[in-house]
Design an enzyme around this catalytic site. Structure first.
Site, PDB file in Angstrom:
ATOM      1  N   GLY A  82       1.010  -1.339   0.116  1.00 16.43           N
ATOM      2  CA  GLY A  82      -0.066   0.006   0.047  1.00 16.43           C
ATOM      3  C   GLY A  82       0.857   1.356  -0.087  1.00 16.43           C
ATOM      4  O   GLY A  82       0.449   2.309  -0.709  1.00 16.43           O
ATOM      5  N   CYS A  83       2.027   1.217   0.776  1.00 16.32           N
ATOM      6  CA  CYS A  83       2.842   2.161   0.803  1.00 16.32           C
ATOM      7  C   CYS A  83       3.612   2.692  -0.522  1.00 16.32           C
ATOM      8  O   CYS A  83       3.844   3.866  -0.741  1.00 16.32           O
ATOM      9  CB  CYS A  83       3.848   2.049   1.904  1.00 16.32           C
ATOM     10  SG  CYS A  83       2.932   2.105   3.694  1.00 16.32           S
TER      11      CYS A  83
END
Length: 184
Positions: A73-74
């Site tokens: 996600g990052c």
């Protein structure tokens, strides 16, 4: 044994579902004063001291917190911010990401995932995360995914909390655009 495994899997799914359903909120509401900070940061693999006060002299700041460099996600969020950085700059805005990662990790992340477009700051002691209520409640050693837009006067004009990285850039871009239209 099969029944135990099935119950364990079901419990894990319920736990994940319950975690996703926890209502998210940002402690700093619109109009709140953004806590000033300085932090060791990396841009394009080069370390420098990021100062919120100095950045605000140039225009609004998009301050986003993310759990950990190089996680799925990052990485998605970093790519999205990298693609949008030039548009933010056109409106006078600075983008800065903050996580608990150390500066050595962020030197690599700033080049590969942030594509040397914006800085990422190390908050290994969590002082910034705590000041912005960005500590993830269920895993307090990492940041929650929170994005803030801070106006040059130091006031929060937008905040958004979601572990899903998909709307952070879109939403902060809309907030910066709205600010830019009313101030230029």
């Amino acid at each position: 044994m099969k029944r135990w495994l099935g119950m364990t899997a079901a419990a894990a799914i319920v736990g994940v579902t319950a975690w996703c359903m926890i209502p998210a909120h940002a402690a700093l509401q619109n109009g709140a004063s953004a806590p000033d900070f300085k932090a060791q940061a990396s841009l394009g693999g080069k370390v420098f001291t990021f100062s919120l006060a100095d950045a605000l002299k140039q225009g609004p700041v998009v301050l986003y917190f993310y759990p950990a460099a190089f996680t799925t996600g990052c990485t998605i969020e970093a790519h999205d911010f990298a693609e949008a950085t030039d548009k933010f700059k056109e409106m006078g805005a600075t983008v800065i990401g903050v996580s608990h990662d150390n500066i050595d990790t962020l030197n690599k992340f700033s080049v590969s995932e942030c594509r040397s477009k914006f800085a990422v700051a190390a908050d290994t002691d969590q002082k910034i995360m705590k000041a912005y209520d960005a500590v993830l409640a269920l895993k307090p050693d990492i940041a929650n995914r929170i994005s803030y837009v801070i106006a040059p006067d130091g006031k929060v004009i937008y905040s958004y909390v979601s572990m899903d990285p998909d709307k952070h850039v879109q939403n902060t871009m809309a907030a910066v655009r709205k600010w830019h239209e009313t101030h230029h």
